[in-house]
Design an enzyme around this catalytic site. Sequence first.
Site, PDB file in Angstrom:
ATOM      1  N   TYR A 150      -4.609  -3.264  -5.481  1.00  0.00           N
ATOM      2  CA  TYR A 150      -4.981  -3.533  -4.083  1.00  0.00           C
ATOM      3  C   TYR A 150      -6.456  -3.912  -3.983  1.00  0.00           C
ATOM      4  O   TYR A 150      -6.818  -4.879  -3.308  1.00  0.00           O
ATOM      5  CB  TYR A 150      -4.675  -2.304  -3.239  1.00  0.00           C
ATOM      6  CG  TYR A 150      -4.962  -2.487  -1.769  1.00  0.00           C
ATOM      7  CD1 TYR A 150      -4.111  -3.244  -0.970  1.00  0.00           C
ATOM      8  CD2 TYR A 150      -6.087  -1.901  -1.176  1.00  0.00           C
ATOM      9  CE1 TYR A 150      -4.368  -3.419   0.382  1.00  0.00           C
ATOM     10  CE2 TYR A 150      -6.346  -2.076   0.175  1.00  0.00           C
ATOM     11  CZ  TYR A 150      -5.485  -2.836   0.945  1.00  0.00           C
ATOM     12  OH  TYR A 150      -5.746  -3.013   2.288  1.00  0.00           O
ATOM     13  N   SER A 200     -11.041  -5.273   3.203  1.00  0.00           N
ATOM     14  CA  SER A 200     -10.840  -3.823   3.208  1.00  0.00           C
ATOM     15  C   SER A 200     -12.108  -3.146   2.707  1.00  0.00           C
ATOM     16  O   SER A 200     -12.941  -3.782   2.043  1.00  0.00           O
ATOM     17  CB  SER A 200      -9.669  -3.462   2.282  1.00  0.00           C
ATOM     18  OG  SER A 200      -9.620  -2.073   2.021  1.00  0.00           O
TER      19      SER A 200
END
Length: 258
Positions: free
Chosen positions: A155, A142
Amino acid sequence: MTQNLSGKTALVTGGGSGIGESVCLRLAGDGAHVVVVDLNLDAAQRTVIKIEQAGGEASAYECDISQHGQTKEVFAKILEQSAVDILINNAGIAHVGNLESTAEADLDRLYSVNVKGVYNAMSALIGAMKAQKSGVIINLASVASSVGIADRFAYSMTKGAVLTMTYSVAKDYINDGIRCNCIAPGRVHTPFVDNFLEKNYPDTKQEMFEKLSKSQPIGRMGQADEIAGLIAYLCSDQAAFITGSNIPIDGGFVTLNN
């Protein structure tokens, strides 16, 4: 542009919805037999039906990739049916919150899927890939792997781990014919985004959608099929010189947001 994946078998985790579903459809369209692995067997089977309706080949398996023993067992059954040439570690979950608002249970939950799940899947297949002296592993990292994003403490931790696991596997198995890369998407428009907005901003969904879209310099969110296209290329022989790479697909988020 299509890639020639004929004769290849690709295993995709989290293939029952969102980006994973798009990846399954794309790889099947490029000729691969796709093994759709998902926690939700019904969702995986729906993806298989879509692939078969389009003339492709696929099979569905239920698996909780956060469970090491279960992952080894399910993947062993898959290997009994066919060699696995491609592994796409797509399955993942999210959490919104900073350090103070991230409970221990939140951290453990994200770690179990986003980090341990990737480890479990790679661990279950790496021996077979070594034996066949070939394999492609694509992990979904990501933009949060490399830049600070507000309220994404847990995250970001997990996606940073995905990035460094990718580097490690690429280094350790380069002489076994195994390529390992990751991609770093920005915000992608999937049902997850729609559900997030519905849950958290029911009265201002459209306004928030526009705000989230414009956080990418290109002015919109990515589309799942765009992510799938990059993955298909990285799985192909055209990408044979690419390993140990983190490839952004983020509308300029990392490099142009300054």
